[in-house]
Design a protein around this motif. Structure first.
Motif, short mmCIF file in Angstrom:
data_model
loop_
_atom_site.label_atom_id
_atom_site.label_comp_id
_atom_site.label_asym_id
_atom_site.label_seq_id
_atom_site.Cartn_x
_atom_site.Cartn_y
_atom_site.Cartn_z
N ALA A 9 0.83 -1.21 0.00
CA ALA A 9 0.00 0.00 0.00
C ALA A 9 0.86 1.25 0.00
CB ALA A 9 -0.93 0.00 1.22
N TYR B 182 -5.33 5.22 -6.20
CA TYR B 182 -6.43 4.89 -5.28
C TYR B 182 -7.69 5.67 -5.67
CZ TYR B 182 -3.19 2.48 -2.17
OH TYR B 182 -2.29 1.61 -1.65
N LYS C 100 -11.34 3.84 -4.74
CA LYS C 100 -11.17 3.22 -3.43
C LYS C 100 -10.89 4.33 -2.42
CE LYS C 100 -11.64 -0.78 -5.22
NZ LYS C 100 -12.88 -1.49 -5.02
N TRP D 17 -5.77 3.61 3.93
CA TRP D 17 -5.29 2.23 3.92
C TRP D 17 -3.98 2.09 4.67
CZ3 TRP D 17 -8.26 -1.61 3.47
CH2 TRP D 17 -9.44 -1.50 2.74
N TYR E 239 -7.94 -5.52 1.67
CA TYR E 239 -6.97 -4.78 0.85
C TYR E 239 -6.40 -5.67 -0.25
CZ TYR E 239 -2.85 -2.44 -0.81
OH TYR E 239 -1.91 -1.87 -1.64
N VAL F 93 -8.77 -4.02 -3.02
CA VAL F 93 -8.11 -2.75 -3.31
C VAL F 93 -6.85 -2.95 -4.15
CG1 VAL F 93 -7.04 -0.72 -2.28
CG2 VAL F 93 -9.04 -1.75 -1.21
N ARG F 94 -6.01 -3.88 -3.77
CA ARG F 94 -4.74 -4.08 -4.47
C ARG F 94 -4.92 -4.40 -5.95
NH1 ARG F 94 -0.73 -8.60 -5.01
NH2 ARG F 94 1.29 -7.59 -5.18
#
Length: 108
Positions: A28, A36, A41, A47, A76, A80-81
């Motif tokens: 992150a 992001y 996100k 994060w 995450y 997200v990743r």
């Protein structure tokens, strides 16, 4: 004997949890902040705070809070990743391909 084996298993699991959360935190941290936003996100700082708390909780070993840290880390890594990685594209090796010259590839 069985209890000692179970304690060893829990020890290895806690080490794996710490490594997993540290990896997610570092990942992150190295991603671009604008990716992001482009992936729709939460902010990068959000994060980093969440994953930093997950690292701290997993290191200090409060079981109830470790579960929340693990859930945040999994969210995450699974949601997200990949979205941020898709925005930024694949990482390239430094130095390029072995067939690259100073002005581009030599592929003939």
């Amino acid at each position: 004997m069985l209890v000692q084996g179970f304690n060893n298993l829990l020890g290895w699991a806690s080490i794996a949890l710490v490594l997993f959360t540290v990896f997610a935190f570092i990942d992150a941290a190295i991603r671009r902040q604008d990716a992001y936003r482009a992936a729709d996100k939460q902010k990068k700082s959000f994060w980093l705070i969440i994953l930093g708390l997950a690292v701290a909780v997993s290191v200090y070993g409060i079981l109830f809070l470790q579960i929340f840290g693990l859930i945040a880390t999994i969210v995450y890594m699974v949601d997200v990743r990949p979205a941020v990685k898709e925005i930024t594209g694949p990482r390239r090796r430094r130095g390029g391909s072995s067939s690259d010259g100073p002005y581009g590839p030599f592929n003939r």
